[in-house]
Design an enzyme around this catalytic site. Structure first.
Site, short mmCIF file in Angstrom:
data_model
loop_
_atom_site.label_atom_id
_atom_site.label_comp_id
_atom_site.label_asym_id
_atom_site.label_seq_id
_atom_site.Cartn_x
_atom_site.Cartn_y
_atom_site.Cartn_z
N ASP A 137 1.76 -14.36 13.03
CA ASP A 137 0.57 -14.95 12.42
C ASP A 137 -0.31 -13.78 11.96
OD1 ASP A 137 -1.75 -16.22 11.71
OD2 ASP A 137 -1.70 -17.62 13.39
N HIS A 189 -1.57 10.40 -0.94
CA HIS A 189 -1.74 9.16 -1.70
C HIS A 189 -1.49 9.39 -3.19
CE1 HIS A 189 -3.27 7.66 2.06
NE2 HIS A 189 -3.17 6.45 1.57
N GLU A 217 0.82 -1.20 0.00
CA GLU A 217 0.00 0.00 0.00
C GLU A 217 0.86 1.25 0.00
OE1 GLU A 217 -3.37 -0.25 -0.40
OE2 GLU A 217 -2.60 -2.27 -0.74
#
Lengths: 421, 421, 421, 421
Positions: free
Chosen positions: C318, C408, C115
Site C-alpha cells: 500500500d 543527476h 526518478e
C-alpha cells in the site's frame, strides 16, 4: 548599569581588539569568581556577604532581594550561591468545585504571576465551572520516566541486549530499590536505534516529582547492568523521556500524572457569566485547533502554560517542568444542555513533597488547598486540572466575545511602563 | 488540611450522594467568592484583609506569603486578588564573558529556582566558557507575532481576502500605530485554510515582551479591516503565533528574539574544568539527539528550560513563555583545538520594560546585569543565550563523565524530605 | 485537452455566470457517471468498454493504459472502475548482503520509479555495504494498531470505562478472533481525553499489512463492547494509530514492523566506492540533523521515502503507507575503523500476502527476493531496511563529495522535457 | 525462493560461522554485480538481457514485468538498470466539478492503486461534491525550496554572512538563471544556527516538480557565493526544505503548490448520498482531530495519502513526495444549510512536465484531465485538491455511518489471500 571591575574592562578591550573575536583565553582572577564561603554559605551572614559582593561587583543594589522572611539556611538543597529571594506577586483564584477521586470540595488556588488579568481570567472560569455544578476529574496514570542509553558494537549485539533486558526486570527492580524507599521501578521498554538501545524505565515516585530520585535509582540499575552484561557502556540520559521539553513522547507516554477534568456548562451559565453561546465557543475551538495544526503545535490548548507557571511558582514545583506539563488537549463539544468542556494533561509533573514544596511561602500555598506533604500529590493534580479548565473556558470566552483586549486594558499593564521611581 | 466552611461541606455531601456526579447546579453564596474590595484592594490593609479571608476560608496560615518588602500598591497591573508574594530562592551564577553586539563584558546572572544543583551546573559551564575566551552572541531577529483569523463564506471569498490583505499593509500599519507608540506593525502573511484566513502580523515591540500591546494593536487592525472589507468576521487569536507553546512555527518563524551564542572550548578547558574530552561530548550530543528524534521532540537541547525558568522568574519575565523560549537547538562540533559549542533560541521572548520587570526584586535582578529599562532587551537576550550555553555544556559534561547523580547528591535535595517544622 | 461533453460545458457556463460561485446544485445525468457494468465489470471486455467510455468522455487516448499482460479479472478486490494499468518503470538495485535473522544472503531489490539516478544511488550504497561485509538487521517489533474512540457523558463515566476495558481483554480477543484466522488481538491501551476514550488495539497480522483485516476485527470488538457496556457509543477510527501519516505516535509506538539495519563501513570502502571520509559523512549527518531540527521534522533521514516508494510500488505494498514508513532515524557514528551507519524504521508496514502482492508483476518482484507469500514478511522487512541503508550512505556521500548534481545530470532528466512525440 | 548462486551461498556460510557477525570484508565477483551494458542498456534487447540475468541470479520469472507496451529506450532518464515495468491497476474516479481559477468543469481522475475500495470511496465523495454544486479551489502559493548550509568558524562570522547574503540576491538570481530557463530564484531566507547558516532559497519551477532543476541552480548559486565570500564552505542540502518528509516547515512554509478546496454540502446531499448528518460528520471531525493531537501528528486529515499516492502513481509524479504532500488540514464546519468542508494542502509537489509525466501511461492519465504538458500544473493541482476533498468526506461519512468495514468487505480483499495459481 555597567560592570565596574577591571577584569571586565580588560576583557572588553581585548574583545574590541579582535573584532568580536574571543580572546584565545581569559585568565579569571579569584576576585572574578563568586566567593566560596564556609559550609557553602547558607547562613544569614554569609548570604549577606555574598550579596554585598554581588552589589560591589555589579553596582546593583539588592535591598529587596535581601528581604526574606526566613532563615536562608532553609535554602540549602534548593539553590546554590543564594543572595536572597525573588518576590513574585501571589494572588488567589477560585473557588473551583472539584469532584474527583482524590480532591473533593471547593478550592482556592494560589497563583504567582506578574501578568495582569491572568488571575481574573482563571477566577472567572473557575467560578463559572462551580456554578455549573463543578468539575469532574480523573487521574489516569502516575509514572515518571528516565531513559538511559546503552551502546554496543553493532546492531546484532544491541538486539541481544534488547531481548535480554526485559528478562531481568526483577533484578533491576532490586537494584533500583537499593537507592530509595520512595521511588519504585515499575517497568521498562527498550527502543533500539541502530546499535544504541534506549531503555525507558517507568517509576512510581509517590508524592515527589522524583526526577533526581529516579536518576539515582536508574544509575544503580545501569551499574547493575554493566556488572552483569559484558560490554554495555551507557549514558544516564538519552533525552527520550522528554523531561522539560515538548514532544510526541510526552503526549503519548506521559510524564508524572496524566489527569483529565471535564464539566458540562449549561447554556445559561455560558450566557450569564461568560457572555457567549456554546456555538461561539465551538467556533473558537475549531478555528484555533486549525491555527494549532497550521502551526505544527504539540497538543492543543489555549493557555495551560499560564495557569501552570503561576501555580508552579506559588507551590514550589520545578517551574521548568511547565514545558512538558503544558502539552495537553482541550476539548469543547456541543451538548443539548450547553457545552461539554474538558482538559487533558498527560504530563503533569507535580509534587507535594520534595523540591521547593517545603519552603515557607510554597508550603503555605500548598496548605491553602490542603495539599502539603505525603499523600497529597494526586489530590493536587486534580485541583490543578480543574483550575486549568477554568482558564481554558475563560480565555475561549474572551476571544469569542471580543473582550480579551478590554480585559487586559482593565486589569493589565498594557504598555511598557517607564522605570518606576 | 481541610476546607472548613459550610458551602464546601455541603458540596462534598452532594457529590457523595451522586457518585461523583456533579450536582446539576451549585449556588455559591457571596461568602464563597473572594472578597471584592474597594479600588480592587491593592493597599496594604486590604491585601491583609483578603489574606485573612483566605486563611479563614482554608485554614492555612499565610505568614510568609504576607511578608513582602514593598507596598503592594505596586502590584496593581501585575496581579489580581493579591495576598502577598511567593519568595523564590534567588542565587547568582557566573561570571560569563560575552562578546556580542549588545552585551559585552563579564556578567553575573541571577537565577530564581528551588532545584538544587541547577545554579552550580550553570555556573560551572559559564566559568568554563569564560576561561575558554568567552561567548560570541548574535541577535538574528526581533519580531513578535499575533495571528487573528478571518472567516468567509467559501474558499473563493477567502482567496479574495488573501489577495487583498497584503495590498493594504500601509493602512493597517496606520491603524496599528493609533494604539501604541511602542509596538510597530512590520508585516503580515496570510495563511488560508479553506474559508478561514489566518493573518500573521509581525510587530516590533522594542524592549517589551509586547503580547498585550500587540493584541490591542491587532484588534485595531481587525476593526479597520471590518470597516473596509465587507463580511470579514474575525477572532483575535488563531493560536498560529504559538505564544506559550511549542510548535514547528516557533522554530521556523520564531517569536520575539532569535539569538545564537557560540564558543570554541579548547581541549584543556574541557579536561580541567568539565572533566571530559571533546569526543565524549560529541557522543553525548549524538546519542541524545537520537533520543530527541525517537521522542518526536520539538528542537533539541539539554535543558534550556531550567536556565530560562530561573532567569525568567528572577527578572520578571512572563514565565509561561518558557514553553516557547525553550524550543531551540544546541550544537556540539569537533574542532581541531577542542569543541565548538552553540545554542540557538528562535523564540526568546524577553523584556526589560513592562510586565514584571519593574517590580522591586525583579528590577534589582535586571540591574545586576545592567539590563533594566529602555534599550536593554537585546543586551539581555544575548546574556541569556550565553548563560544557557553554559548550562548546555555543563549538563553534557555531567552526563558524559557520569557526575550527574553525584552532583545532585552533593548539592540537591535528592529525596522527598518530610515536612519541615 | 478539453472535456467535450455537454454536461461539462453546461457546468462551465454556469460557473462563469456565477463568478466562480458554485451553482446551488448540479444535476448529473446518468451519462456523466462512470458506467455501472455487470458484475462490476472486471472482465476484459467490460474493462475495454469502460476505457472507451473514458476516452469518449475526456478525449484522451488510453492505448498504453489498456496494455496489460494479464486478465483484468485479477484486479477484482484491488481496484474499482479499472481501465487498465499504469506502467511504472522497474529496475533492479543491488546486490546487498544481509545478515539478519530472517533474511540472509545476497539480494537484488526491485524498484519502480520514474526518478532518474535513484536506482543508481541505492545500488552504489548497497554494493558498498556489501563490500564492507554486509548489513546486520534486526526485527524489533511486529504489531499493527487500530484505535477506535468510545464516547461517554462525562469524565467520570469515561474513567470507569478506562478502568473496565483492560480487564476484559480476554473477551475482546475472542470477539476479534471470530472474524479472522490471520490477525490476532494482542493487547490494548486506553487514552482517555476528557470524556472520549481512545482504545489503541495492537494486532499481530502475520504476513499481511492487515489494516482492513484488523478494522473488521476491531469492529467486532467494538460491537462486543457495546453489548456488554451500557451506553458506549463508538467510532471505529480516531486517527491515533497514524495509519498513513507522520506523527510522534508512529515514532514512539510504531506501526507494523520496527526494524533496524547497521554496518561498519571501513575507511577504504568509504574512500574507494563513496569518495568520502568518515569525517565528511559525520559532518553531513550533523549539519542535516540540525536542518531537520530547524524544520521541525518527524524523525531524521536522508530519503527513506525514495527507496520505500520505489520498493512499495514494485512489490504491491500500500503505497500510501510510505508516509508512516518513512518516519525513522538514520545514524552515522565515527569508529576507529571507519563509520558505523544505521537506519531504524519504526513503522515499516510491509506485506508478502494480501493487498497487491499477488498481482503478476508485484509477485514477480517479491519472488526476485524470495519474499512472496506466507512466512516471508519479516525477511522482506529486513531486506528493505538494508536497501534503505544503502540509499542513506549513498545520498550522504553524494552531498559530502559534491557529486549530487553531477549524478543527476548524468542519469536523470534534469530539465522539464517537452512532451515527447 | 532462494538465491542460487555460489557467492550468496559462500556468504551465508561465513555469516553462520560468525554468529551473524558480518565477515570483515566480502569480495564481490563481477558476476555478482548487475551487468554493465552498452550505452547503459536501454534498448529492448539489453533490457531483456538484464532481465534474463536477474532471472538466472534469483530464480524468479519476470514475464509480466517484461511486458511493456513501449520501447524501453523511453525509460532513459527515468530509471537505471531497467528490467521492465510494474503494472499497477489503474481505475477512474469522478466526476468532480471544479470551480477554480485554473481548473473549471467536470473531471475524471485516474488513480493507480492496489487497495480495494479506495476508488469507490473517492468516487462517492467526488460525485456528492458535484451534486452539491461543485468544489471551489484556490491556488495560494507556488514555490519550491532548496536549503544549502554554509559553515563558518564561529557565530560572529556566520552572523556577518547572514547579513551579507540577502544583500546579494540579485547576483544570486543571475547565477541561478545561468543553469536553467525554467526555474527562477525568487528569494532567500537565512536561518543561522550557531556557526552554520542554512539559506532557504525559493524558486518558481513552472510546471515541473523541479527539485533536480533547482538543485543544479542552487549549486551554481553556492559556487558563486564561494567565489565572492571568503571561507564560505557549504553543503548543498540541509534537510530544512523537507523534501519528502513531514515537518513543521512543510506546514508553515509549504513546498510546491499551496492549494485549498472547499464546498458547502447541503443537508439532503449528506443524507441521500453519504448517509450521514452534518452533526455526525462534525463529531467524526472533532473526535479524530483529538486523535491526531493525541498522536502528535503533523497536520490533520483522514487519508490524503491514499488519494495522492494513487494519483501520483497514475500520472508520473515523484511518488516519494506523497510524504510532504499529505501534510495538510481538513476542516468540517456546521452551516445552516449543511456542512462546509475543505482541504488545504500546503506542500502539493505536482508536475505536468518532467519527471515521469511523459511516459506513455502517465501521459495518458494526465491527458484524461487535460493536464499534460506546459501550463497545466496549476490546473492539475486544483483538480487534485478537489479529488482529495472527495476522499475526505467519503471517509468521514463511512466512519460516521459505520459503513467502513462493510465497504471494504464488499470491494476489498479483506483477507490475505493465498498465492494465486
Amino acid at each position: 548599569m555597567k560592570s565596574k571591575n577591571s577584569a571586565s574592562a580588560r576583557t572588553k578591550r581585548s574583545a574590541a581588539d579582535n573584532g568580536r573575536r574571543p580572546a584565545p583565553s581569559v585568565e579569571l582572577t579569584p576576585s572574578d569568581l563568586l566567593p566560596r564561603l564556609k559550609d557553602q554559605g547558607y547562613d544569614r551572614e554569609r548570604v549577606a556577604q555574598r550579596r554585598a559582593w554581588v552589589e560591589a561587583k555589579t553596582g546593583a543594589k539588592l535591598a529587596h532581594i535581601g528581604s526574606h522572611s526566613y532563615d536562608p539556611e532553609m535554602l540549602r538543597g534548593n539553590i546554590e550561591n543564594p543572595v536572597g529571594v525573588a518576590q513574585v506577586p501571589l494572588g488567589v483564584a477560585g473557588p473551583v468545585l472539584v469532584h474527583g477521586r482524590h480532591a473533593q470540595g471547593l478550592f482556592y488556588v494560589p497563583m504567582a504571576t506578574t501578568e495582569g488579568a491572568l488571575i481574573r481570567s482563571y477566577e472567572r472560569g473557575m467560578v463559572a465551572l462551580t456554578r455549573a455544578g463543578g468539575v469532574e476529574t480523573a487521574l489516569l496514570a502516575d509514572e515518571n520516566h528516565i531513559a538511559p542509553s546503552f551502546f554496543f558494537d553493532a546492531v546484532a549485539a544491541a538486539e541481544r541486549f534488547t531481548a535480554w533486558a526485559p528478562q531481568h526486570l526483577a533484578e533491576m527492580k532490586a537494584a533500583a530499590a537499593s537507592t530509595t524507599r520512595h521511588g519504585k521501578l515499575t517497568g521498562l521498554q527498550c527502543y533500539q536505534i541502530g546499535r544504541q538501545v534506549i531503555v525507558n524505565f517507568g517509576f512510581e515516585t509517590g508524592d515527589a516529582q522524583g526526577m533526581n530520585m529516579i536518576a539515582k535509582s536508574a544509575e544503580a540499575v545501569c551499574r547493575w547492568v554493566q556488572e552483569h552484561y559484558k560490554n554495555a557502556s551507557y549514558l544516564l540520559f538519552s533525552g527520550l523521556c522528554s523531561e522539560k521539553r515538548a514532544s510526541g513522547f510526552v503526549i503519548t507516554r506521559g510524564k508524572g500524572k496524566r489527569v483529565t477534568a471535564g464539566a458540562l456548562v449549561p447554556h445559561e451559565i455560558l450566557k450569564l457569566y461568560l457572555h457567549v453561546s456554546a456555538e461561539q465557543l465551538l467556533r473558537v475551538w475549531q478555528s484555533t485547533v486549525i491555527g494549532h495544526l497550521q502551526a505544527g503545535a504539540i497538543g492543543y490548548n489555549a493557555h495551560y502554560a499560564n495557569g501552570l507557571a503561576a501555580i508552579f511558582i506559588a507551590t514550589g514545583q520545578d517551574v521548568a517542568n511547565v514545558t512538558n506539563a503544558a502539552c495537553g488537549i482541550t476539548s469543547f463539544e456541543l451538548h443539548p444542555d450547553g457545552l461539554y468542556v474538558s482538559v487533558t494533561l498527560p504530563a503533569l509533573t507535580v509534587a507535594t513533597v520534595g523540591g521547593g514544596t517545603a519552603l515557607p511561602t510554597q508550603r503555605e500555598a500548598l496548605e491553602m488547598m490542603g495539599c502539603f506533604g505525603t499523600g497529597k500529590a494526586k489530590k493536587f493534580a486534580e485541583i490543578v486540572a480543574a483550575a486549568v479548565l477554568g482558564g481554558e473556558i475563560s480565555m475561549g470566552a474572551a476571544i469569542a466575545s471580543g473582550e480579551f483586549v478590554a480585559a487586559h486594558e482593565l486589569y493589565g499593564r498594557n504598555r511598557p511602563s517607564e522605570p518606576r521611581p
